[in-house]
Design an enzyme around this catalytic site. Structure first.
Site, PDB file in Angstrom:
ATOM      1  N   GLU A  81       0.799  -1.222   0.000  1.00  0.00           N
ATOM      2  CA  GLU A  81       0.000   0.000   0.000  1.00  0.00           C
ATOM      3  C   GLU A  81       0.839   1.283   0.000  1.00  0.00           C
ATOM      4  OE1 GLU A  81      -3.081   0.445  -0.401  1.00  0.00           O
ATOM      5  OE2 GLU A  81      -4.042  -1.478  -0.026  1.00  0.00           O
ATOM      6  N   SER A 124     -30.330 -25.886  51.559  1.00  0.00           N
ATOM      7  CA  SER A 124     -29.426 -26.410  52.588  1.00  0.00           C
ATOM      8  C   SER A 124     -27.960 -26.095  52.332  1.00  0.00           C
ATOM      9  CB  SER A 124     -29.588 -27.930  52.673  1.00  0.00           C
ATOM     10  OG  SER A 124     -30.893 -28.284  53.092  1.00  0.00           O
TER      11      SER A 124
END
Length: 788
Positions: free
Chosen positions: A92, A351
């Site tokens: 690029e 419990s």
């Protein structure tokens, strides 16, 4: 003279030109500064930028799009593979680090190619210009191109090359609503951009040129052709070797079907809402564990009734980091309330608080692991605790009472320890307890009469494997570990051992223990009305919490902890890595010692005739607390009873005995356990009758309580094939005051004196018990129906 005038004139003209140029330059610079101030670089707003919640390895758990619906995974140059940077800059913008934002030579070259060919052959845009276009899109006109170049110069003025490159890495388009190389790498390739191969780096470098046309999941052949073009250029410029390029070209372009992960959705949403200053939130979650459990839980819960959901929390004990968090079984499924995070919902724990009570009672020298507790009918004012299972068991050890989750012994223990003290200790350790409106700590809290959260409950369960130190679950690596003392290392180990030695689990649980060859402590719980089913498991390495139920709070009859939550717990523990052959080290101060019932002391310190039953207990420093007495009725306790007898073996008191009287001592069991004892160990059999001439004090009072109307072991059959089951009319003699009647542990009625109680028991085995106001108990076992 003429020459001097001419020179002076020229100097003046040059000076005017210089001043004009200088003024023009100042004007241009001023204009540029004014434009820069009026039109600053349109940078992405931090609060509107896309965000990601990632696991401990950086893998995304969930993406959150920005206000335009764009998905990104924010990243910096240092976090990207150098191969990608090489491919990007070579293809690029090879002069990225040399130009000031625009490359005049590249622009001239692109313009000449356009004039010669009548079409665009190569672009003249620099990487900075591409960033400018991404930040401030424009039309492909001369005006638009000019604007783009000015923006590029502006970016170079304000930012370093590294910052501009970082902007490109996060803004480059990759098809659809995906932007940024890390998001593209994660979504297309299922890997980080830090781990790209040469071929993958070249592919991702070229995709932004035509992101829709080159999408690898839709157009792999086009994408491969474009990738190979990049590879060829990299070889041409000598960036990569011929061998590297040839190997890269052998790789076929392949991309996974585009899917945005939705893992740990409840946790991810909560973190994004509470942490607003981070674009990437790194968690402690292990993505592999999380994804595997989500798939399993979704499939597993399909067989459960509608409206049912489940939650799972997995903690690593070393630092309480959360490795998996599942707030619901079916996220976004309205039929199962999947949007409700049940990992943090306030629910009744059933419990599951019992292990902490037993551990704290051990620490407080109230009990040891084999202490005698009473599982028999008891009344605490208006409170009448009942067991979840059928009936009462009579004398039980602390370990057995905890393993079998018996309710009555737990209430007995909490009465001695103190509900307020218990609540304060749990709160201090990090477990928030929510009582009903206007409520306060009471005996019912140990059976689930309080609210708490799964994540916090799992956090304090981890204390059993962490030397008694609890801490809040850690979701973020940077969150400090703030440990709080819950119980001593010795009490924690003994509690863990009591739970781990539970032999009442299912075959699947026993197989898990056998396969892993590891220590696994576990506890289940079920709230009143079958609204919540719990299972918590602790190994030396992990603590796992499971909740199953209906988020709307409606009952789920028949689905309790060991039936619905335990299978999930088994599967989770079996799936966790590094769990095999782990053992929890026993503190040196703990030793297994023989103790005696009913007094509870060490056998070596107990007279042989006072040792009715031998048990093995884990003792801390050899301490063996005596058996707990009923808090309000000490005469009913296990005790050593001393008295005198005459030559006839009758009991006498000192004021009426002669020199031949002998002193004797016997050991009495708690009075409420009389009906479970062998005949020779009951008070009536052990204590001699009183001599007629001596009114000696007694450890018994009144006539023993006795059920009338049915006998122990009786079977009651219907009178014919279609006849109804028989009804029973029962009464009680002896004892004192009101009688309370229990069938299979459930209170069925009250009578006074010899009043009858009519019962209509269903087919099957039944335990019937009666309790009077003095704590006397009698019980029988009967069978109703035809016993096959």
């Amino acid at each position: 003279m003429k020459l001097l005038v001419t020179s002076t004139t020229r100097w003046k003209n040059s000076s005017r030109v210089f001043r004009a140029l200088l003024l023009s330059l100042f004007f241009i610079l001023g204009s540029l500064l004014a434009l820069d101030t009026i039109f600053p670089p349109p940078l992405p707003e931090a609060h509107g930028f896309a965000r990601v919640v990632a696991d401990r390895h950086g893998k995304p758990l969930r993406f959150f799009a920005d206000n335009r619906g764009v998905w990104r995974y924010p990243i910096t140059q240092d976090e990207v593979s150098p191969r990608f940077i090489e491919a990007l800059l070579t293809y690029e913008d090879r002069h990225f680090y040399q130009h000031p934002g625009i490359n005049p030579l590249a622009l001239v070259r692109a313009a000449g190619q356009y004039l010669r060919n009548g079409q665009v052959v190569s672009g003249g845009s620099t990487l900075t210009m591409q960033v400018a276009r991404l930040l401030d899109p424009h039309h492909r006109t001369l005006t638009g191109k000019t604007k783009q170049m000015l923006r590029a110069l502006q970016l170079e003025w304000h930012f370093s090359k590294r910052e501009i490159l970082d902007l490109y890495l996060n803004l480059a388009p990759y098809g659809g609503n995906i932007e940024g190389v890390e998001a593209a790498s994660r979504l297309y390739l299922r890997k980080s951009a830090a781990d790209l191969t040469h071929a993958e780096a070249a592919l991702l470098a070229v995709l932004p040129q035509a992101p829709s046309r080159l999408r690898p999941d839709r157009h792999p052949h086009r994408a491969q052709k474009a990738r190979d073009k990049v590879l060829t250029r990299l070889q041409t410029y000598g960036v990569w070797s011929k061998d590297e390029v040839e190997r890269a070209q052998l790789e076929n372009v392949y991309a996974e079907r585009l899917e945005f992960p939705q893992n740990a959705p409840h946790l991810s949403r909560r973190l994004v809402e509470t942490i607003t200053d981070k674009e990437v939130i790194h968690t402690t979650i292990d993505g592999n564990i999380q994804r595997g459990l989500e798939d399993y839980l979704r499939d597993h819960m399909e067989s459960y009734p509608h409206k049912t959901s489940a939650a799972v929390v997995v903690l690593e004990n070393s630092d309480l980091s959360v490795r998996a968090y599942l707030g619901a079984s079916h996220f976004c499924d309205g039929r199962r309330y999947g949007y409700v995070d049940m990992g943090r919902a306030i629910r009744s724990p059933g419990s599951t608080l019992k292990p902490f009570l037993y551990g704290l009672a051990i620490d407080g020298d109230l009990i040891h692991s084999a202490s005698l507790l009473s599982d028999a009918p008891r009344i605490y004012g208006d409170y009448r605790p009942e067991n979840f299972h059928r009936g009462f068991s009579g004398p039980v050890s602390a370990a057995a009472a905890l393993q079998r989750s018996l309710n009555v012994p737990a209430v007995q223990l909490l009465e001695h320890y103190g509900p307020g003290r218990f609540s304060a200790t749990l709160e201090n350790a990090g477990l928030s307890l929510q009582f009903p409106s206007g409520g306060k700590p009471n005996l019912a809290m140990i059976l689930g009469g309080v609210g708490t959260r799964l994540d916090q409950l799992t956090g304090i369960y981890a204390a059993l494997a962490r030397g008694g130190l609890a801490a809040a679950p850690r979701y973020l690596p940077e969150t400090p570990l703030r440990e709080r003392h819950l119980m001593s290392p010795e009490a924690a180990w003994i509690t863990f051992e009591m739970l781990a030695s539970n032999r009442s689990g299912s075959r699947r649980w026993r197989n898990l223990v056998r396969q892993t060859k590891a220590d696994i402590a576990w506890k289940t719980g079920t709230s009143y009305g079958y609204r919540d089913a719990w299972a918590i498991g602790v190994t030396p390495g992990y603590t796992v919490g499971v909740w199953v139920g209906r988020p709307d709070g409606t009952p789920l009859p028949g689905y309790y902890g060991s039936i619905s939550a335990t299978p999930l717990l088994n599967a989770v523990i079996a799936a966790l890595p590094g769990n095999k052959q782990q053992r929890l080290a026993r503190p040196e101060s703990i030793a297994k010692t023989e103790i005696c019932w009913p007094l509870g002391g060490q056998k070596s310190l107990t007279q042989a005739e006072h040792c009715h039953q031998e048990r093995h207990a884990w003792l801390i420093h050899g301490r063996a607390p005596r058996t707990l007495p009923p808090k309000s009725e000490p005469l009913h306790a296990a005790q050593t009873y001393r008295f005198f007898i005459n030559q006839q073996g009758l009991r006498v008191k000192p004021s009426c005995m002669d020199s031949s009287a002998e002193k004797r001592s016997i050991v009495l069991w708690p009075k409420e356990l009389e009906s479970w004892l062998p005949a020779n160990q009951t008070r009536a059999q052990q204590i001699p009758r009183t001599a007629p001439e001596c009114n000696a004090p007694t450890a018994t009072s009144g006539t023993p309580l006795k059920i009338v109307g049915a006998g122990n072991g009786n079977q009651y059959r219907p009178t014919g094939n279609n006849a109804p089951l028989p009804r029973l009319n029962l009464s009680a003699i002896g004892g004192q005051g009101k009688r309370y009647w229990f069938v299979n542990g459930e209170l069925k009625g009250e009578t006074l004196g010899t009043q009858n109680l009519e019962l209509s028991p269903q087919n099957g085995q039944h335990q019937i018990a009666v309790l009077d106001e003095s704590g006397n108990v009698d019980r029988i076992e009967i069978y109703v129906g035809i016993n096959d």
